[in-house]
Write a protein that holds these residues in place. Structure first.
Motif, PDB file in Angstrom:
ATOM      1  N   LYS A 505       0.863  -1.419  -0.100  1.00 56.39           N
ATOM      2  CA  LYS A 505      -0.101   0.234   0.044  1.00 56.39           C
ATOM      3  C   LYS A 505       0.645   1.196   0.000  1.00 56.39           C
ATOM      4  O   LYS A 505       1.902   1.233   0.702  1.00 56.39           O
ATOM      5  N   GLY A 506       0.269   2.454  -0.515  1.00 56.54           N
ATOM      6  CA  GLY A 506       0.931   3.667  -0.550  1.00 56.54           C
ATOM      7  C   GLY A 506       0.463   4.563   0.107  1.00 56.54           C
ATOM      8  O   GLY A 506      -0.425   4.247   1.251  1.00 56.54           O
ATOM      9  N   GLN A 507       0.949   5.816   0.274  1.00 62.29           N
ATOM     10  CA  GLN A 507       0.840   7.071   1.277  1.00 62.29           C
ATOM     11  C   GLN A 507      -0.797   7.421   1.139  1.00 62.29           C
ATOM     12  O   GLN A 507      -1.193   7.350   0.112  1.00 62.29           O
ATOM     13  N   LYS A 508      -1.142   7.632   2.210  1.00 62.18           N
ATOM     14  CA  LYS A 508      -2.772   7.960   2.140  1.00 62.18           C
ATOM     15  C   LYS A 508      -2.999   9.597   2.102  1.00 62.18           C
ATOM     16  O   LYS A 508      -3.838   9.956   1.348  1.00 62.18           O
ATOM     17  N   THR A 509      -2.031  10.204   2.896  1.00 61.45           N
ATOM     18  CA  THR A 509      -2.418  11.714   2.751  1.00 61.45           C
ATOM     19  C   THR A 509      -1.447  12.548   3.534  1.00 61.45           C
ATOM     20  O   THR A 509      -0.276  11.797   4.016  1.00 61.45           O
ATOM     21  N   ASP A 510      -1.315  13.733   3.493  1.00 57.57           N
ATOM     22  CA  ASP A 510      -0.295  14.447   4.113  1.00 57.57           C
ATOM     23  C   ASP A 510      -0.714  15.991   4.451  1.00 57.57           C
ATOM     24  O   ASP A 510      -1.804  16.386   3.871  1.00 57.57           O
TER      25      ASP A 510
END
Length: 745
Positions: A505-510
């Motif tokens: 899985k990859g990054q969700k938010t920031d």
């Protein structure tokens, strides 16, 4: 519009007529209801409402135009300042209600005024999208690399909402920006072929008759803020440059003027709330006010647009000069609008504030100092690989910046920058690492900042791009297109970037933007650079907690060290992605991956860890999507992508050596030395026997023993053969406790 109950039924009627397709935001309505010039909207109602259709619009005369479109024609003259010098004949005809005569007098007025400065100012905005000018005469157009034939209805009018052969709304929007009108005009200038001008005239008449307002769902592609603004950019050149060309018909001129009035009301009262859109919209409103001062409201339009642009440059641009969208492509677009606005003020004799000029200079400075050695800008977020050398070179003259000239000329002319080649933009969180300013220099882009505001973000924090010896080696995915499908997701999500996936899985938010500059994240010295960032906002759909920290150490002119630290509360599968440029021939050799092209720049990636990596190469994979690169909108091509995968049981730190070379380059020896948890010590030995020891502390504050003589209390230390030690964000002490090298961030 049930949430609004105006007391004035005329206001309700207007809202229903004009806003029916765009009435989406309560805040916008509330703002409009408070506008002191709201009454102007009511006065514009007849201009914006649909009128009857006249067959054979190509052959219509001025008299027929006035007969069949009386509201449009009368509204145009009602909005003109007929007391203005030169409009006496127009005023006399209007007083007599002789509108055909008024139209002819107005056309004569524009043919006799000096408008050279307007035509010259706007010509450079052509994009030359059309691969074949002649094909346009058969309704075949090209936008964003896609060519399609636009159908016509039973009345012979073009379908201005046609989405092209790929059913992409962007194609329709580009069609309605009228780039092709300017391309036709430039083709006429080159060839003298009046057929091109006649087609421009037909297209203008077709568009205005087909697109009376944004009332109808059929005009969704015509009446959006960006398209309204772009048309003004192109119509300004068309209108004034063709004043002495009879093939640009009187009817086309009057219809264009009447529609420019519609555009002005749209831009004044229906503009967007922010982002790069409002920059272009207010720029266009300024142009209408200055290009057509004959309109009564021009002064108010000018004041409003000027105030908004002065405000927007402060709101949208960080102190370090980077536009807050953090997308190089849209940074440049917004900069063009701010700069064009300043140019408009200067050539029209209006004042440009020093504060506005200073902000512009900082924006140009970002483009100059982030530029790749080959003259292209950063490819990040929804960007294209834009060639920025020429505009920066022009700006260097305007702003008297010989350091920019030095950069654009690869060090041949101008003044060498006083600073080190590497630069950190602390508000944007972007590090540009360089070996120098020549065409073959090393260059890297390391992203440790926020996502960016508005709409064009990619989930790629800690991504690293690398170029060396004249070509790109490690690349960002690019943007491809805005059609929402699996490829759209790939180009925006972590999988298309040089980051770490956790459990697939990859990054969700920031964070979208910073409210203060970053500090202690970057150290720049004469021999090396150090930068470090952390992504800790979660990975999409995984259980438990996981964060990724990455540090990049660059030994100037030699190589990069990448150190990754995964903090986790449970076992994980991790995948490290390295996307090479499509031109690279990439092979796996042992546990390393690299390009092997002779007489070209290459990059070798050597993992430096005790982890048991499994590595594979993927190129042009469709399920799941992986191994694709885009240099511009609607372009995609397979690119070799190395995927390293392994299992970790707990929080783990590991490293990579990224070694660039021209041709195949030498073999080097990389050893991982014993180090405390959360840190890495590497020994890198070149064929000549020279050794670099690099120690990096990723977590904690434990003192690291580099060798029997030296310890590190800080982020990074470099001990090289026959050279003084180097340190970032801390100090190096010897065995008796004396500080021998110190760096204060």
């Amino acid at each position: 519009i049930s949430f609004i109950v105006p007391s004035d039924e005329k206001i309700r009627e207007f809202l229903e007529d004009y806003f029916i397709d765009t009435l989406k935001a309560k805040s916008k309505l509330n703002r409009l209801m408070r506008e002191p010039f709201f009454s102007a909207l009511l006065r514009a109602k007849n201009t914006l409402k649909s009128e009857i259709y006249v067959p054979n619009v190509k052959e219509i005369s001025i008299e027929e135009l006035c007969h069949f479109y009386p509201k449009r024609v009368k509204s145009l003259f009602a909005k003109l300042d007929l007391e203005r010098q030169g409009l006496k004949a127009v005023k006399t005809a209007v007083q007599k209600q002789n509108f055909p005569a008024a139209c002819k007098a107005l056309i004569a007025y524009y043919q006799n005024i000096d408008s050279t400065w307007i035509g010259n100012l706007n010509n450079k905005y052509s994009t030359n999208y059309q691969v074949n000018i002649e094909s346009m005469l058969d309704d075949k157009f090209t936008f964003q690399l896609v060519t399609g034939v636009v159908p016509r209805d039973d009345n012979g009018l073009l379908d201005w909402s046609h989405t092209g052969p790929t059913n992409d709304r962007e194609w329709a929007w580009f069609f309605n920006r009228h780039y092709h009108l300017l391309d036709l005009f430039l083709a006429y200038q080159r060839t003298g072929n009046l057929e091109y001008v006649r087609f421009i005239s037909d297209l203008v008449k077709d568009w205005v008759i087909s697109s009376p307002s944004n009332k109808s769902p059929k005009t969704w592609a015509q009446w959006r803020g960006l398209e309204v603004a772009y048309r003004i950019f192109h119509w300004g050149s068309i209108f004034y440059n063709l004043q002495q060309v009879d093939a640009f018909t009187p009817v086309a001129r009057i219809l264009m003027l009447s529609s420019i009035l519609d555009h002005a009301y749209y831009l004044r009262y229906m503009h967007s709330w922010g982002a790069n859109w409002i920059c272009r919209e207010m720029n266009a409103l300024t142009m209408i006010a200055l290009f057509w001062p004959e309109f009564k409201a021009s002064g108010e339009w000018f004041n409003y647009a000027s105030q908004r642009l002065e405000s927007e440059i402060n709101q949208q641009v960080y102190t370090d000069g980077v536009h807050k969208e953090l997308t190089s492509h849209y940074h440049y677009i917004s900069l063009q609008d701010f700069q064009h606005f300043a140019n408009l003020l200067e050539v029209s004799g209006n004042f440009v504030s020093p504060k506005f000029k200073a902000s512009l200079e900082r924006m140009w400075n970002y483009l100059a100092y982030s530029m790749r050695p080959d003259g292209y800008g950063v490819l990040n977020n929804d960007s294209d690989r834009d060639y920025t050398r020429s505009p920066v070179d022009e700006a260097a003259v305007v702003y008297q910046r010989p350091d920019w000239t030095y950069i654009t000329s690869s060090g041949k002319v101008g003044n060498r920058p006083d600073s080190e080649p590497t630069i950190f933009f602390p508000w944007a969180g972007q590090v540009i690492m360089r070996s120098g300013w020549d065409k073959l220099a090393h260059w890297a882009f390391f992203d440790i900042g926020p996502l960016g505001i508005y709409y064009h973000v990619h989930y790629d924090k800690l991504h690293l791009s690398v170029s060396a010896y004249g070509r790109d080696l490690l690349v960002d995915s690019g943007r491809f297109r805005y059609v929402r499908d699996r490829f759209w997701r790939y180009f925006r999500e972590s999988a298309g970037h040089n980051v770490i996936l956790i459990d697939g899985k990859g990054q969700k938010t920031d964070a979208k933007q910073l409210h203060k500059p970053m500090k202690d994240n970057c150290a720049i010295a004469s021999d090396f650079d150090f930068a470090k960032g952390t992504y800790d906002k979660g990975f999409t759909g995984i259980k438990g907690k996981a964060t990724h920290s990455r540090a990049v150490v660059y030994l100037r002119g030699k190589y990069w060290i990448v150190i990754d630290h995964i903090h986790t509360n449970k076992p994980r599968k991790i995948e490290a992605l390295w996307h090479f440029h499509p031109d690279c021939t990439v092979v796996i050799k042992g546990n390393s991956v690299g390009s092997i092209d002779e007489s070209a720049g290459n990059l070798k990636i050597l993992p430096a860890t005790e982890l048991s990596w499994r590595v594979k190469l993927v190129k042009g994979q469709e399920s799941p999507v992986q191994g694709w690169w885009s240099r511009q909108y609607n372009h995609k091509t397979p690119n070799p992508t190395a995927i390293y995968s392994t299992q970790i049981q707990e929080s783990t730190t590991f490293a990579w050596v990224l070694f660039p070379s021209f041709g195949l380059g030498p073999n080097l020896t990389v050893k991982k030395l014993p180090s405390p948890k959360g840190s890495v010590i590497l020994s890198i030995t070149m064929p000549d026997g020279n050794e670099d020891k690099i120690a990096v502390r990723m977590v904690g504050d434990e003192v690291i023993s580099i060798d029997e003589n030296l310890n590190l209390n800080g982020d990074c230390a470099i001990i090289s053969t026959d050279k003084k030690p180097l340190v970032a964000n801390g100090y190096i002490i010897n065995k008796i406790g004396n500080i021998i090298m110190k760096h204060n961030p």
